[in-house]
Write a protein that holds these residues in place. Sequence first.
Motif, mmCIF file in Angstrom:
data_model
loop_
_atom_site.group_PDB
_atom_site.id
_atom_site.type_symbol
_atom_site.label_atom_id
_atom_site.label_comp_id
_atom_site.label_asym_id
_atom_site.label_seq_id
_atom_site.Cartn_x
_atom_site.Cartn_y
_atom_site.Cartn_z
ATOM 1 N N THR A 1 0.815 -1.225 0.000
ATOM 2 C CA THR A 1 0.000 0.000 0.000
ATOM 3 C C THR A 1 0.848 1.274 0.000
ATOM 4 O OG1 THR A 1 -0.193 -0.203 2.413
ATOM 5 C CG2 THR A 1 -2.011 -1.072 1.082
ATOM 6 N N LEU A 2 2.163 1.111 -0.051
ATOM 7 C CA LEU A 2 3.058 2.270 -0.137
ATOM 8 C C LEU A 2 3.206 2.663 -1.609
ATOM 9 C CD1 LEU A 2 6.008 1.748 2.383
ATOM 10 C CD2 LEU A 2 4.488 3.723 2.256
ATOM 11 N N THR A 3 2.242 3.388 -2.115
ATOM 12 C CA THR A 3 2.263 3.799 -3.510
ATOM 13 C C THR A 3 3.256 4.936 -3.724
ATOM 14 O OG1 THR A 3 0.533 5.455 -3.215
ATOM 15 C CG2 THR A 3 -0.184 3.192 -3.696
ATOM 16 N N PRO A 4 3.738 5.116 -4.945
ATOM 17 C CA PRO A 4 4.639 6.256 -5.209
ATOM 18 C C PRO A 4 4.028 7.600 -4.835
ATOM 19 C CG PRO A 4 4.757 4.683 -7.012
ATOM 20 C CD PRO A 4 3.644 4.212 -6.108
ATOM 21 N N THR A 5 2.727 7.769 -5.049
ATOM 22 C CA THR A 5 2.069 9.030 -4.683
ATOM 23 C C THR A 5 2.114 9.249 -3.178
ATOM 24 O OG1 THR A 5 0.592 8.958 -6.596
ATOM 25 C CG2 THR A 5 -0.086 10.335 -4.740
ATOM 26 N N LEU A 6 1.824 8.203 -2.412
ATOM 27 C CA LEU A 6 1.869 8.307 -0.957
ATOM 28 C C LEU A 6 3.293 8.609 -0.490
ATOM 29 C CD1 LEU A 6 0.606 8.056 1.852
ATOM 30 C CD2 LEU A 6 0.960 5.574 1.715
ATOM 31 N N ILE A 7 4.275 7.914 -1.060
ATOM 32 C CA ILE A 7 5.675 8.156 -0.691
ATOM 33 C C ILE A 7 6.070 9.598 -0.989
ATOM 34 C CG2 ILE A 7 8.062 7.577 -1.278
ATOM 35 C CD1 ILE A 7 7.082 4.673 -1.696
ATOM 36 N N LYS A 8 5.667 10.097 -2.149
ATOM 37 C CA LYS A 8 5.962 11.484 -2.513
ATOM 38 C C LYS A 8 5.362 12.444 -1.500
ATOM 39 C CE LYS A 8 5.411 14.829 -6.271
ATOM 40 N NZ LYS A 8 4.854 15.057 -7.641
ATOM 41 N N ASN A 9 4.118 12.197 -1.076
ATOM 42 C CA ASN A 9 3.462 13.069 -0.098
ATOM 43 C C ASN A 9 4.147 13.002 1.268
ATOM 44 O OD1 ASN A 9 1.567 13.869 -1.994
ATOM 45 N ND2 ASN A 9 0.041 12.349 -1.373
ATOM 46 N N ILE A 10 4.599 11.813 1.666
ATOM 47 C CA ILE A 10 5.281 11.664 2.949
ATOM 48 C C ILE A 10 6.598 12.437 2.944
ATOM 49 C CG2 ILE A 10 6.472 10.010 4.445
ATOM 50 C CD1 ILE A 10 4.283 7.968 3.713
ATOM 51 N N VAL A 11 7.367 12.293 1.875
ATOM 52 C CA VAL A 11 8.646 13.002 1.780
ATOM 53 C C VAL A 11 8.415 14.514 1.748
ATOM 54 C CG1 VAL A 11 10.678 13.397 0.346
ATOM 55 C CG2 VAL A 11 9.833 11.069 0.688
ATOM 56 N N PHE A 12 7.378 14.948 1.029
ATOM 57 C CA PHE A 12 7.039 16.365 0.990
ATOM 58 C C PHE A 12 6.764 16.879 2.402
ATOM 59 C CE2 PHE A 12 4.150 19.969 0.529
ATOM 60 C CZ PHE A 12 4.730 20.690 -0.501
ATOM 61 N N ALA A 13 6.057 16.078 3.198
ATOM 62 C CA ALA A 13 5.773 16.467 4.583
ATOM 63 C C ALA A 13 7.057 16.548 5.391
ATOM 64 C CB ALA A 13 4.803 15.483 5.215
ATOM 65 N N TRP A 14 7.945 15.576 5.269
ATOM 66 C CA TRP A 14 9.214 15.609 5.990
ATOM 67 C C TRP A 14 9.976 16.897 5.694
ATOM 68 C CZ3 TRP A 14 11.501 10.097 4.651
ATOM 69 C CH2 TRP A 14 10.787 9.127 5.329
ATOM 70 N N GLN A 15 9.940 17.326 4.421
ATOM 71 C CA GLN A 15 10.773 18.446 3.989
ATOM 72 C C GLN A 15 10.120 19.804 4.220
ATOM 73 O OE1 GLN A 15 13.381 16.173 0.530
ATOM 74 N NE2 GLN A 15 11.610 17.366 -0.104
ATOM 75 N N ASN A 16 8.839 19.808 4.592
ATOM 76 C CA ASN A 16 8.147 21.086 4.748
ATOM 77 C C ASN A 16 7.464 21.249 6.101
ATOM 78 O OD1 ASN A 16 8.268 22.588 1.997
ATOM 79 N ND2 ASN A 16 7.849 20.451 1.475
ATOM 80 N N TYR A 17 7.691 20.304 7.013
ATOM 81 C CA TYR A 17 7.108 20.436 8.338
ATOM 82 C C TYR A 17 7.948 21.396 9.170
ATOM 83 C CZ TYR A 17 3.178 18.497 10.874
ATOM 84 O OH TYR A 17 1.947 18.333 11.458
ATOM 85 N N HIS A 18 7.346 21.875 10.254
ATOM 86 C CA HIS A 18 8.022 22.881 11.087
ATOM 87 C C HIS A 18 8.929 22.220 12.119
ATOM 88 C CE1 HIS A 18 4.745 21.704 13.729
ATOM 89 N NE2 HIS A 18 3.886 22.116 12.814
ATOM 90 N N VAL A 19 9.837 21.408 11.627
ATOM 91 C CA VAL A 19 10.810 20.739 12.481
ATOM 92 C C VAL A 19 12.009 20.417 11.603
ATOM 93 C CG1 VAL A 19 9.924 18.421 12.009
ATOM 94 C CG2 VAL A 19 11.107 18.860 14.162
ATOM 95 N N ARG A 20 13.176 20.293 12.200
ATOM 96 C CA ARG A 20 14.388 20.049 11.422
ATOM 97 C C ARG A 20 14.792 18.582 11.521
ATOM 98 N NH1 ARG A 20 19.056 23.003 13.137
ATOM 99 N NH2 ARG A 20 19.661 23.231 10.965
ATOM 100 N N PRO A 21 14.528 17.760 10.481
ATOM 101 C CA PRO A 21 14.956 16.351 10.510
ATOM 102 C C PRO A 21 16.456 16.260 10.235
ATOM 103 C CG PRO A 21 13.854 16.825 8.431
ATOM 104 C CD PRO A 21 13.811 18.090 9.240
ATOM 105 N N LYS A 22 17.247 16.016 11.264
ATOM 106 C CA LYS A 22 18.701 16.020 11.124
ATOM 107 C C LYS A 22 19.263 14.644 10.763
ATOM 108 C CE LYS A 22 20.918 19.105 11.795
ATOM 109 N NZ LYS A 22 21.381 20.140 10.843
#
Length: 277
Positions: free
Chosen positions: A169-190
Amino acid sequence: MPNLSNSNEVNAEGDIFNETDQIRDKCLQDLKQWLSEVSLNARTEDKYLLPFVRGCKFNLSKIQRKITNYYIMKRDRPEWFSNRNPLLPNLQDLIKLGVFVPLKKYHDNKMVIVIRTAAHDPKRHTWDDLSKAGMMILDVACMENEVAQTNGVIAIFDMFGMGFSHYRTLTPTLIKNIVFAWQNYHVRPKQLEFINSPIYINVALNIFKSFMTEKMKGRVKVHFGGVEKAHTIVDKEILPFEYGGNEGSFESLGNFWFEKLLEYKDWFRDDERYKAS
């Protein structure tokens, strides 16, 4: 919040990004002026703007881009950002299960979050359910702890138990949305650290990386072997019992975060109205 140790608060002459009262106030003033001219319907209180400001190191153009992406995401991902009620059975189960848990203590002045990617039953819970629960917890953790804004987060992804029923169920669209969230959330993923990694993990990770910036790709590290690999990432003592640490079980951590989210139940309901028009 648990009694977090080794915290690093930003003082008036903060030493994280050469933050000073003058620099901070000028940046916030310029940002609020810009927000008054665009249709993002964003929160404008300092406490909600500062995570973006610090995460982008006071670079106004980067802040504007990240805030724009964030509030567009809130509009376009209702499966993550609407009806965020911790009492909903599907959310309550995941939160109490401890699929996404910020730990009680920091490592190297960074917040540590363990994400157990396969602790859930994929027949009962979707990846959207996990994302929703995780972002609710992340919202509260970041509001209550400046260190997540200033020094960032170490994310440990435990891949134990990941099977075909999870992957399919990990579709490319879902993966793209998850990565987008990681890169635009108000926290610094180090750091993005993967433990209990199956031998075929790079097949899936290559899809994730295809949507990442070069900087984020450089923060991904894969560990093969059991949970003892977590001891090479952070101090063993700060980990849950199940990982050989001293800071409670995943069940106790899950219950803590469920009670914490209940305190923010009204805030989550109100927060739904802040999204791009």
